[in-house]
Design a protein around this motif. Structure first.
Motif, PDB file in Angstrom:
ATOM      1  N   GLN A 188       0.844  -1.185   0.000  1.00 19.69           N
ATOM      2  CA  GLN A 188       0.000   0.000   0.000  1.00 19.69           C
ATOM      3  C   GLN A 188       0.889   1.247   0.000  1.00 19.69           C
ATOM      4  OE1 GLN A 188      -3.204  -0.420  -0.263  1.00 19.69           O
ATOM      5  NE2 GLN A 188      -3.733  -2.377   0.687  1.00 19.69           N
ATOM      6  N   GLU A 189       0.440   2.306  -0.653  1.00 21.52           N
ATOM      7  CA  GLU A 189       1.253   3.512  -0.766  1.00 21.52           C
ATOM      8  C   GLU A 189       0.697   4.646   0.086  1.00 21.52           C
ATOM      9  OE1 GLU A 189       1.924   4.557  -4.839  1.00 21.52           O
ATOM     10  OE2 GLU A 189       2.271   2.471  -5.461  1.00 21.52           O
ATOM     11  N   GLY A 190       1.602   5.534   0.516  1.00 21.64           N
ATOM     12  CA  GLY A 190       1.199   6.742   1.230  1.00 21.64           C
ATOM     13  C   GLY A 190       0.846   6.546   2.691  1.00 21.64           C
ATOM     14  N   ILE A 191       1.245   5.409   3.268  1.00 19.22           N
ATOM     15  CA  ILE A 191       0.914   5.125   4.673  1.00 19.22           C
ATOM     16  C   ILE A 191       2.021   5.660   5.574  1.00 19.22           C
ATOM     17  CG2 ILE A 191       0.543   3.295   6.373  1.00 19.22           C
ATOM     18  CD1 ILE A 191      -0.686   1.615   4.169  1.00 19.22           C
ATOM     19  N   LYS A 192       1.604   6.225   6.708  1.00 22.13           N
ATOM     20  CA  LYS A 192       2.541   6.720   7.711  1.00 22.13           C
ATOM     21  C   LYS A 192       2.390   5.919   9.007  1.00 22.13           C
ATOM     22  CE  LYS A 192       3.998  10.599   5.555  1.00 22.13           C
ATOM     23  NZ  LYS A 192       5.420  10.923   5.278  1.00 22.13           N
ATOM     24  N   PHE A 193       3.529   5.680   9.663  1.00 23.81           N
ATOM     25  CA  PHE A 193       3.468   5.165  11.029  1.00 23.81           C
ATOM     26  C   PHE A 193       2.960   6.283  11.941  1.00 23.81           C
ATOM     27  CE2 PHE A 193       6.473   2.230   9.066  1.00 23.81           C
ATOM     28  CZ  PHE A 193       6.081   1.005   9.604  1.00 23.81           C
ATOM     29  N   HIS A 194       2.576   5.920  13.149  1.00 22.33           N
ATOM     30  CA  HIS A 194       2.007   6.904  14.069  1.00 22.33           C
ATOM     31  C   HIS A 194       2.971   8.031  14.409  1.00 22.33           C
ATOM     32  CE1 HIS A 194      -0.675   3.344  15.514  1.00 22.33           C
ATOM     33  NE2 HIS A 194      -1.144   3.893  14.413  1.00 22.33           N
ATOM     34  N   ASP A 195       4.265   7.815  14.224  1.00 23.72           N
ATOM     35  CA  ASP A 195       5.248   8.871  14.501  1.00 23.72           C
ATOM     36  C   ASP A 195       5.614   9.667  13.249  1.00 23.72           C
ATOM     37  OD1 ASP A 195       6.663   6.955  13.121  1.00 23.72           O
ATOM     38  OD2 ASP A 195       8.274   6.753  14.588  1.00 23.72           O
ATOM     39  N   GLY A 196       4.916   9.418  12.134  1.00 22.57           N
ATOM     40  CA  GLY A 196       5.165  10.163  10.914  1.00 22.57           C
ATOM     41  C   GLY A 196       6.148   9.510   9.968  1.00 22.57           C
ATOM     42  N   GLU A 197       6.783   8.422  10.376  1.00 22.23           N
ATOM     43  CA  GLU A 197       7.711   7.706   9.508  1.00 22.23           C
ATOM     44  C   GLU A 197       6.947   7.035   8.358  1.00 22.23           C
ATOM     45  OE1 GLU A 197      11.477   6.938   9.982  1.00 22.23           O
ATOM     46  OE2 GLU A 197      10.916   8.971  10.592  1.00 22.23           O
ATOM     47  N   ASP A 198       7.601   6.940   7.208  1.00 25.21           N
ATOM     48  CA  ASP A 198       6.965   6.332   6.042  1.00 25.21           C
ATOM     49  C   ASP A 198       6.945   4.810   6.150  1.00 25.21           C
ATOM     50  OD1 ASP A 198       6.503   8.745   4.702  1.00 25.21           O
ATOM     51  OD2 ASP A 198       8.523   8.759   3.847  1.00 25.21           O
ATOM     52  N   PHE A 199       5.812   4.236   5.739  1.00 18.73           N
ATOM     53  CA  PHE A 199       5.757   2.795   5.535  1.00 18.73           C
ATOM     54  C   PHE A 199       6.100   2.514   4.088  1.00 18.73           C
ATOM     55  CE2 PHE A 199       3.394  -0.788   3.756  1.00 18.73           C
ATOM     56  CZ  PHE A 199       3.992  -1.819   4.477  1.00 18.73           C
ATOM     57  N   ASN A 200       7.116   1.688   3.866  1.00 19.23           N
ATOM     58  CA  ASN A 200       7.537   1.332   2.515  1.00 19.23           C
ATOM     59  C   ASN A 200       8.319   0.028   2.564  1.00 19.23           C
ATOM     60  OD1 ASN A 200      10.057   2.104   3.553  1.00 19.23           O
ATOM     61  ND2 ASN A 200       9.858   4.192   2.728  1.00 19.23           N
ATOM     62  N   ALA A 201       8.902  -0.349   1.452  1.00 22.35           N
ATOM     63  CA  ALA A 201       9.611  -1.629   1.388  1.00 22.35           C
ATOM     64  C   ALA A 201      10.806  -1.665   2.320  1.00 22.35           C
ATOM     65  CB  ALA A 201      10.052  -1.901  -0.052  1.00 22.35           C
ATOM     66  N   GLU A 202      11.490  -0.535   2.482  1.00 20.31           N
ATOM     67  CA  GLU A 202      12.630  -0.485   3.404  1.00 20.31           C
ATOM     68  C   GLU A 202      12.178  -0.738   4.837  1.00 20.31           C
ATOM     69  OE1 GLU A 202      15.726  -0.422   2.912  1.00 20.31           O
ATOM     70  OE2 GLU A 202      16.019   0.279   0.859  1.00 20.31           O
ATOM     71  N   ALA A 203      11.005  -0.210   5.199  1.00 25.87           N
ATOM     72  CA  ALA A 203      10.478  -0.432   6.546  1.00 25.87           C
ATOM     73  C   ALA A 203      10.158  -1.910   6.772  1.00 25.87           C
ATOM     74  CB  ALA A 203       9.228   0.416   6.764  1.00 25.87           C
ATOM     75  N   VAL A 204       9.584  -2.560   5.761  1.00 34.31           N
ATOM     76  CA  VAL A 204       9.283  -3.986   5.870  1.00 34.31           C
ATOM     77  C   VAL A 204      10.570  -4.781   6.059  1.00 34.31           C
ATOM     78  CG1 VAL A 204       8.334  -5.995   4.680  1.00 34.31           C
ATOM     79  CG2 VAL A 204       7.170  -3.791   4.506  1.00 34.31           C
ATOM     80  N   LYS A 205      11.561  -4.473   5.263  1.00 37.25           N
ATOM     81  CA  LYS A 205      12.845  -5.172   5.367  1.00 37.25           C
ATOM     82  C   LYS A 205      13.450  -5.003   6.750  1.00 37.25           C
ATOM     83  CE  LYS A 205      17.397  -5.627   3.210  1.00 37.25           C
ATOM     84  NZ  LYS A 205      18.293  -5.211   2.113  1.00 37.25           N
ATOM     85  N   LYS A 206      13.401  -3.787   7.264  1.00 31.24           N
ATOM     86  CA  LYS A 206      13.979  -3.513   8.580  1.00 31.24           C
ATOM     87  C   LYS A 206      13.259  -4.297   9.676  1.00 31.24           C
ATOM     88  CE  LYS A 206      16.174   0.375  10.784  1.00 31.24           C
ATOM     89  NZ  LYS A 206      16.547   1.787  10.548  1.00 31.24           N
ATOM     90  N   ASN A 207      11.940  -4.417   9.563  1.00 27.33           N
ATOM     91  CA  ASN A 207      11.172  -5.170  10.559  1.00 27.33           C
ATOM     92  C   ASN A 207      11.554  -6.644  10.553  1.00 27.33           C
ATOM     93  OD1 ASN A 207       8.590  -3.922  12.122  1.00 27.33           O
ATOM     94  ND2 ASN A 207       9.139  -2.646  10.365  1.00 27.33           N
ATOM     95  N   PHE A 208      11.634  -7.243   9.369  1.00 32.69           N
ATOM     96  CA  PHE A 208      11.946  -8.671   9.323  1.00 32.69           C
ATOM     97  C   PHE A 208      13.400  -8.939   9.710  1.00 32.69           C
ATOM     98  CE2 PHE A 208       7.973  -8.986   6.935  1.00 32.69           C
ATOM     99  CZ  PHE A 208       7.427 -10.097   7.558  1.00 32.69           C
ATOM    100  N   GLU A 209      14.275  -8.022   9.420  1.00 33.27           N
ATOM    101  CA  GLU A 209      15.657  -8.180   9.886  1.00 33.27           C
ATOM    102  C   GLU A 209      15.718  -8.170  11.407  1.00 33.27           C
ATOM    103  OE1 GLU A 209      18.069  -6.230   6.076  1.00 33.27           O
ATOM    104  OE2 GLU A 209      17.609  -4.991   7.839  1.00 33.27           O
ATOM    105  N   ARG A 210      14.886  -7.340  12.025  1.00 32.62           N
ATOM    106  CA  ARG A 210      14.853  -7.325  13.499  1.00 32.62           C
ATOM    107  C   ARG A 210      14.273  -8.629  14.043  1.00 32.62           C
ATOM    108  NH1 ARG A 210      11.035  -5.587  17.834  1.00 32.62           N
ATOM    109  NH2 ARG A 210      12.370  -5.110  19.633  1.00 32.62           N
ATOM    110  N   ILE A 211      13.178  -9.096  13.452  1.00 32.98           N
ATOM    111  CA  ILE A 211      12.556 -10.337  13.922  1.00 32.98           C
ATOM    112  C   ILE A 211      13.559 -11.498  13.861  1.00 32.98           C
ATOM    113  CG2 ILE A 211      10.768 -12.061  13.418  1.00 32.98           C
ATOM    114  CD1 ILE A 211       9.064  -9.686  12.314  1.00 32.98           C
TER     115      ILE A 211
END
Length: 523
Positions: free
Chosen positions: A100-123
């Motif tokens: 999905q495009e144009g989504i923001k996290f509650h702190d204003g950070e962008d949701f995008n493919a880099e964010a997904v990658k960062k989450n799974f790397e943490r998991i």
């Protein structure tokens, strides 16, 4: 002012006062468009508010309204898009996701493919040591193709990947929050400490506050990317006493209570104030044995105790018939379930014979642990009574929830009563978590069961793409688990939730997670 006008004025004041009292914590009247505050009175507090390190249902039930994953299940149990709007298999080991495009996290950070990658790397980071990391351990590479496109590569063909992405552990949190948690780890804090202090997701509610053991407060996300929540505020109040929860519901100070005790269902339904929602789940309740300890390392002892447990008596006497007796670990509706499996049936005479063969004809002393869940306490009491006929002396210990999870993960117990939900609806998640030797302890295998053949079968089943062959492997797994009895499979739970007549739009999924997005107050 004449007498008639005085009487009318007095009546209006009384009506206004009564309306205010009946509204409980609802802030803006009882019309749908007024928003208002929803209060849930629940038995247990969350153990943490970090979705990546959580293992318990109370945590997921709260966070499912704050954080979101790439996919989700709809009310009918179908996997549907969420933060990923589509996905396709490029080949046997590569999946491509359009986000999905144009989504923001509650702190204003962008949701995008880099964010997904960062989450799974943490998991998957061993330093974070997420207990449910095994769900995604098959992922060998995540490649960002474009801002809203990414690919996941797996080590081998992995049939349940999309189902696994529905698990609460696969939820997305703010990249900035991930960085802050790593900074906290460098300062000596445990992984997840910073995240748990203030989870930041993309959901229709935002985290507001948490007073451990007392309440968690969420507020409406006014900038939600999808259909916004109708409510302004949600408060989860921890109320261990069932009678107090009912009083809160019937007086209007709570609008949802969970769980309702089975023997309380009729009273609530007849109150005129609320009704009980009954939803069959995919979970399993069980009595586990610590197989690292004697005498539970003896299969005949485990089988004997299994045969001393009268499941029908538990279901009818403790759960008032709500739920389904378990034959093995999988519930009807879970991929891999086979209704032709035969259980270790209630048979006290055979149980005593097995104990004699195992060298425990004179019995032994042991303990059984439970948390303060009333039905689990009742099961412990019933088990204590049943085992007396085999000269087994059982001491019951009721342990606080957080300590209970820690201590059973560390293997400090003898026997214990617990349950596990199955949010992915696939046998791999459930069976691998409970019975693979790689997951002993906190990841889920709290019986410390270890069997090389079982490990091999579970590994083969998750890699098998041919559906008929995969199901045959799970049949073998279930037959072995019933025979080896690392636990007593009690029942598949029905979730009983008291829902006020003041609201509509509530549902709970088959994993026990509250769905609050579409709740509205009504006249």
């Amino acid at each position: 002012m004449n007498t008639r006008l005085k009487s009318i004025f007095s009546l209006m004041i009384i009506v206004l006062l009564l309306s205010a009292c009946a509204g409980g914590n609802k802030t803006e009247g009882n019309l749908a468009e007024d928003g208002g505050e929803l209060v849930l009175a629940v038995l247990s507090d969350a153990a943490t508010l970090d979705p990546h390190t959580a293992t318990d249902v109370p945590t997921a039930a709260v966070l499912s309204n704050v954080v979101e994953g790439l996919v989700q299940k709809d009310k009918d149990g179908n996997l549907v898009p969420n933060l990923a709007k589509s996905w396709e298999a490029i080949d046997d080991t590569t999946w491509e996701f359009k986000l999905q495009e144009g989504i923001k996290f509650h702190d204003g950070e962008d949701f995008n493919a880099e964010a997904v990658k960062k989450n799974f790397e943490r998991i998957l980071d061993p330093e974070v040591a997420a207990p449910r990391a095994f769900l995604f351990e098959v992922i060998s590479n995540i490649e960002v193709i474009e801002e809203y496109t990414l690919r996941m590569e797996t080590e081998y063909p992995f049939a349940p990947l999309i189902a696994h992405l529905n698990h609460p552990v696969g939820a997305m949190i703010s990249p900035k929050l991930i960085e802050a948690d790593y900074a906290g780890m460098k300062d000596g804090k445990l992984p997840g400490t910073v995240v748990a202090e203030g989870p930041i997701g993309t959901g229709f509610f935002k985290f507001d506050s948490w007073v451990p053991g007392t309440e968690i407060v969420l507020t409406k996300n006014e900038n939600y990317w999808g259909t916004a929540a109708s409510l302004d505020k949600v408060t989860f109040k921890v109320i261990p006493e069932s009678g107090t929860r009912i009083a809160e519901l019937e007086t209007g100070y709570a609008h949802i209570i969970e769980p309702v005790q089975p023997n309380e269902v009729a009273g609530i339904n007849e109150s005129g104030k609320a009704e009980v929602d009954v939803t069959n789940g995919l979970s399993l309740s069980y009595i586990g044995f610590n197989m690292d300890k004697e005498p539970f390392n003896n299969i005949k002892v485990r089988q004997a105790i299994s045969m001393l447990v009268n499941k029908e008596e538990i279901l009818e006497g403790i759960y008032d018939g709500f739920g389904i007796p378990a034959v093995g670990p999988l519930a009807p509706g879970v991929y891999g379930y086979n209704d032709s499996m035969k259980p270790l049936s209630y048979n006290p005479a055979k149980a005593i014979e097995l104990l004699e063969e195992a060298g425990y004809g004179d019995g032994f002393s042991t303990t059984i642990w439970t948390n303060d869940n009333p039905q689990r306490v009742d099961i412990a009491v019933l088990l204590q009574q049943e085992l007396k006929q085999a000269n087994i002396d059982v001491e019951i210990e009721v342990v606080e929830w957080g300590a209970y999870l820690d201590k059973t993960a560390n293997g400090e117990h003898d026997m214990f009563i617990l349950g596990l939900s199955n949010p992915v609806g696939d046998a791999d998640y459930f069976l691998r978590q409970l019975f693979h030797s790689a997951n002993k302890g906190a990841p889920g295998n709290r019986t410390f069961y270890e069997n090389a053949e079982m490990d091999k079968l579970l590994d083969e089943a998750r890699e098998e793409i041919d559906e008929e062959k995969r199901l045959a492997l799970y049949d073998k797994v279930q037959e072995m688990l019933i025979e080896e009895a690392p636990m007593v499979y009690i029942h598949h739970q029905a979730y009983l939730t008291g829902v006020s007549n003041q609201i509509e739009g509530y549902w709970i999924n088959d994993s026990g997670h509250y769905k609050l997005q579409n709740i509205k107050f009504v006249d």
